[in-house]
Design an enzyme around this catalytic site. Structure first.
Site, PDB file in Angstrom:
ATOM      1  CE  LYS A 134      11.261   3.835  -4.970  1.00 48.60           C
ATOM      2  NZ  LYS A 134      10.520   3.280  -3.857  1.00 48.60           N
ATOM      3  CG  ASN A 135       7.727   5.731  -4.753  1.00 49.07           C
ATOM      4  OD1 ASN A 135       8.218   4.603  -4.851  1.00 49.07           O
ATOM      5  ND2 ASN A 135       8.029   6.557  -3.761  1.00 49.07           N
ATOM      6  CB  CYS A 170      10.500  -2.314   6.010  1.00 48.47           C
ATOM      7  SG  CYS A 170       9.917  -0.633   5.976  1.00 48.47           S
ATOM      8  NE  ARG A 227       6.648   1.749   4.995  1.00 49.43           N
ATOM      9  CZ  ARG A 227       7.209   1.781   3.785  1.00 49.43           C
ATOM     10  NH1 ARG A 227       8.381   1.219   3.574  1.00 49.43           N
ATOM     11  NH2 ARG A 227       6.596   2.379   2.786  1.00 49.43           N
ATOM     12  CG  ASP A 232      10.165   9.059  -0.058  1.00 50.42           C
ATOM     13  OD1 ASP A 232      10.088   8.484   1.046  1.00 50.42           O
ATOM     14  OD2 ASP A 232       9.422   8.792  -1.018  1.00 50.42           O
ATOM     15  NE  ARG A 273      13.972  -1.770  -2.285  1.00 51.13           N
ATOM     16  CZ  ARG A 273      13.102  -1.992  -1.328  1.00 51.13           C
ATOM     17  NH1 ARG A 273      13.504  -2.434  -0.170  1.00 51.13           N
ATOM     18  NH2 ARG A 273      11.818  -1.774  -1.525  1.00 51.13           N
TER      19      ARG A 273
HETATM   20  C1  EPZ Z   1       4.786   5.497  -0.066  1.00 53.31           C
HETATM   21  O1  EPZ Z   1       4.840   4.482   0.922  1.00 53.31           O
HETATM   22  C2  EPZ Z   1       6.103   5.496  -0.784  1.00 53.31           C
HETATM   23  N1  EPZ Z   1       6.320   4.194  -1.407  1.00 53.31           N
HETATM   24  C3  EPZ Z   1       7.234   5.803   0.193  1.00 53.31           C
HETATM   25  O2  EPZ Z   1       8.420   5.881  -0.554  1.00 53.31           O
HETATM   26  C4  EPZ Z   1       6.947   7.160   0.839  1.00 53.31           C
HETATM   27  O3  EPZ Z   1       7.925   7.407   1.822  1.00 53.31           O
HETATM   28  C5  EPZ Z   1       5.565   7.154   1.490  1.00 53.31           C
HETATM   29  O4  EPZ Z   1       4.554   6.768   0.520  1.00 53.31           O
HETATM   30  C6  EPZ Z   1       5.138   8.486   2.057  1.00 53.31           C
HETATM   31  O5  EPZ Z   1       5.168   9.446   1.053  1.00 53.31           O
HETATM   32  C7  EPZ Z   1       5.818   3.972  -2.598  1.00 53.31           C
HETATM   33  O6  EPZ Z   1       5.131   4.795  -3.193  1.00 53.31           O
HETATM   34  C8  EPZ Z   1       6.115   2.670  -3.218  1.00 53.31           C
HETATM   35  P1  EPZ Z   1       1.870   5.583   3.231  1.00 53.31           P
HETATM   36  P2  EPZ Z   1       3.508   3.944   1.595  1.00 53.31           P
HETATM   37  O7  EPZ Z   1       0.846   4.524   3.131  1.00 53.31           O
HETATM   38  O8  EPZ Z   1       2.431   3.985   0.595  1.00 53.31           O
HETATM   39  C9  EPZ Z   1       0.748   4.739   7.857  1.00 53.31           C
HETATM   40  C10 EPZ Z   1      10.754   5.561  -0.863  1.00 53.31           C
HETATM   41  O9  EPZ Z   1      11.841   5.761  -0.253  1.00 53.31           O
HETATM   42  N2  EPZ Z   1      -0.098   3.620   7.390  1.00 53.31           N
HETATM   43  O10 EPZ Z   1       1.592   6.891   2.581  1.00 53.31           O
HETATM   44  O11 EPZ Z   1       3.823   2.653   2.241  1.00 53.31           O
HETATM   45  C11 EPZ Z   1       2.240   4.487   7.584  1.00 53.31           C
HETATM   46  O12 EPZ Z   1       2.821   3.656   8.545  1.00 53.31           O
HETATM   47  C12 EPZ Z   1       9.555   5.222  -0.079  1.00 53.31           C
HETATM   48  O13 EPZ Z   1      10.622   5.606  -2.093  1.00 53.31           O
HETATM   49  C13 EPZ Z   1      -0.811   2.875   8.302  1.00 53.31           C
HETATM   50  O14 EPZ Z   1      -0.744   3.096   9.525  1.00 53.31           O
HETATM   51  O15 EPZ Z   1       3.272   5.049   2.709  1.00 53.31           O
HETATM   52  C14 EPZ Z   1       2.785   5.894   7.530  1.00 53.31           C
HETATM   53  O16 EPZ Z   1       3.023   6.339   8.825  1.00 53.31           O
HETATM   54  C15 EPZ Z   1       9.683   4.440   1.126  1.00 53.31           C
HETATM   55  N3  EPZ Z   1      -1.599   1.845   7.850  1.00 53.31           N
HETATM   56  C16 EPZ Z   1       1.630   6.693   6.921  1.00 53.31           C
HETATM   57  O17 EPZ Z   1       0.442   5.894   7.112  1.00 53.31           O
HETATM   58  C17 EPZ Z   1      -1.709   1.555   6.516  1.00 53.31           C
HETATM   59  O18 EPZ Z   1      -2.453   0.602   6.154  1.00 53.31           O
HETATM   60  C18 EPZ Z   1       1.769   7.011   5.442  1.00 53.31           C
HETATM   61  O19 EPZ Z   1       2.208   5.824   4.754  1.00 53.31           O
HETATM   62  C19 EPZ Z   1      -0.984   2.319   5.595  1.00 53.31           C
HETATM   63  C20 EPZ Z   1      -0.187   3.363   6.063  1.00 53.31           C
END
Ligand code: EPZ
Length: 435
Positions: free
Chosen positions: A22-23, A117, A122, A305, A396
């Site tokens: 999915k990702n 969320c 996030r 995840d 989802r």
């Molecule tokens: C991706 O989310 C995945 N989603 C998530 O999968 C996964 O848990 C996550 O990466 C971590 O591996 C998809 O790929 C669609 P991040 P993403 O940006 O990209 C902080 C699932 O269950 N951050 O790597 O949103 C953030 O809050 C899911 O399939 C900021 O502070 O995660 C987190 O603490 C849910 N500011 C960290 O960085 C930003 O602008 C990493 O988040 C962006 C992120």
């Protein structure tokens, strides 16, 4: 709300085919819209998030449909609108990828701010800083991010914290920018590499994906192509744990064992026997799992995840495990596991789990996608019947989870409600036709 009724206690046995990731699918479907001409994508899972991103892109003017052979066709030539609808975007954070797409393709984007969320706050501040560094002006008005750029120009961007979404969004925005973009402290997940390979197959020049510095030499144009995405390491990990928690013997087909290294090691430490083939993994659990400590981390660390599914297994393991979550606020679901008899204490980012001999079936509710999966796993091992509501959250990101579990011998029944039925019918039938 749709429900799953699970009668626990049956060891899973047999072979299961793991779906596409999915990702990877989400950013790659968006990336297909950067190009001219048709892309044909294979191994795309039919889950709700894939349908949602496709609906958003269809509303923006792209033509997207599944053919009878389950291949997703994307023709972006009619994509001319720059405003994404709130109704669809609010359903899924990953829809923020359309911001990078629209900036690159149309020079302007109006995309609702995704907001918080179930995993806590996030933000998208890193994405926005990256767009600004590439030359975009950003305003936030009435809940929308309004981004505009006459031209995107490559530059060095340091991403504060390894972020999957930021790295992907900036790859989308920079692939056709003027000059060279260097993404430093980039995320290294296999899905990032998959996106880079796909973009390169359309004519992009991206080097270093999978390391923490990605170099993107902007190109003039991209052309649609055929591509098969990687398989889903989180779905595979979920089935490994399902096997471990039920004392089963399961072969996972269509997997990339290399992408599952941390999960394989932690499952082995918990006492599961694991054999790897080139595209297959056999998992065999002859005894009760033993407690394991772990900490989630960006790839190649243990995936956030997989945290919830793994906690479900630790809830019935022998001994006490300590699990630290470093990426998101992701422990709310333990209240539901406690309803099933789990002994879990949470102190901020750490869960201390004293394994119990047996969980017992109870009515529980999925609070997010992976939490829902964890409840399904707990239910498979529990004594008696568990009723899990909120199953649309599981849909989802898992393609036909209940069907696949039944194939492995689990007693799982789905109770669909009208809304669930309507949505599934609408999504599955409308995507069999071109718009
Ligand atoms: C991706 O989310 C995945 N989603 C998530 O999968 C996964 O848990 C996550 O990466 C971590 O591996 C998809 O790929 C669609 P991040 P993403 O940006 O990209 C902080 C699932 O269950 N951050 O790597 O949103 C953030 O809050 C899911 O399939 C900021 O502070 O995660 C987190 O603490 C849910 N500011 C960290 O960085 C930003 O602008 C990493 O988040 C962006 C992120």
């Amino acid at each position: 709300m749709a429900k799953l009724i699970v009668r626990g206690g049956t060891p899973l046995k047999g072979k299961v085919r793991i779906s596409g990731a999915k990702n990877s699918a989400l950013p790659i479907i968006v990336a297909a819209c950067l190009a001219e001409g048709e892309s044909v994508l294979e191994n795309i899972p039919r889950d709700i998030d894939v349908y949602t991103i496709s609906m958003i892109l269809r509303e923006l003017g792209a033509d997207i449909w599944f053919d009878e052979a389950d291949r997703l066709h994307v023709i972006p030539d009619g994509l001319e609108k720059h405003q994404a609808s709130y109704d669809l975007v609010r359903r899924m954070r990953a829809s923020f990828y359309v911001a990078g797409l629209l900036l690159a393709r149309l020079g302007k984007a109006e995309v609702p701010l995704p907001g918080g969320c179930a995993l806590g706050s996030r933000p998208v501040d890193y994405h926005l800083k990256g767009f600004q560094a590439l030359g975009a002006t950003i305003n936030i008005e009435h809940g929308y991010v309004k981004a505009e750029a006459k031209e995107l120009v490559g530059t060095k961007i340091y991403i504060n914290r390894s972020s999957v979404g930021t790295t992907m969004n900036l790859m989308l925005a920079a692939a056709q920018a003027q000059g060279t973009t260097l993404l430093e402290n980039a995320a290294k997940e296999p899905e990032i590499v998959d996106l880079a390979i796909y973009l390169n197959s359309m004519g992009a020049r991206i080097r270093g994906a999978g390391t923490d510095v990605i170099r993107i030499d902007g190109v003039e144009g991209l052309k649609g192509t055929e591509y098969s995405i990687i398989s889903d390491r989180i779905e595979a990990g979920t089935f490994m744990v399902a096997c471990g928690i039920t004392g089963g013997d399961v072969v996972l087909d269509n997997v990339v064992p290399e992408h599952l290294r941390s999960t394989i090691l932690k499952c082995a430490e918990a006492g599961l026997e694991i054999e790897e083939g080139p595209n297959e993994i056999r998992v065999c659990a002859n005894k009760r799992p033993v407690a394991v400590d772990l900490e989630t981390a960006p790839y190649p660390g243990f995936a956030t995840d997989m945290q919830q599914p793994f906690v479900a297994m630790m809830a019935v393991a022998e001994g006490t495990s300590v699990i630290r979550e470093t990426i998101f606020d992701r422990f709310r679901y333990v209240d539901e596991l406690r309803r099933m008899g789990a002994d879990i204490k949470v102190d901020r980012d750490t869960a201390i789990i004293r394994g119990v001999e047996e969980l017992t079936g109870a009515p529980v509710e999925a609070t997010d996608l992976r939490a829902g999966a964890a409840l399904v796993l707990a239910a498979l091992s529990a004594k008696g019947e568990t009723e899990i509501s909120g199953v649309e959250l599981v849909d989802r990101g898992y393609e036909h989870l209940d069907e696949k579990l039944r194939q492995l011998g689990a007693h799982v029944t789905r109770i669909a409600d009208q809304e669930d039925d309507d949505l599934t019918k609408h999504l599955t039938t409308s995507f069999l036709e071109r718009c």
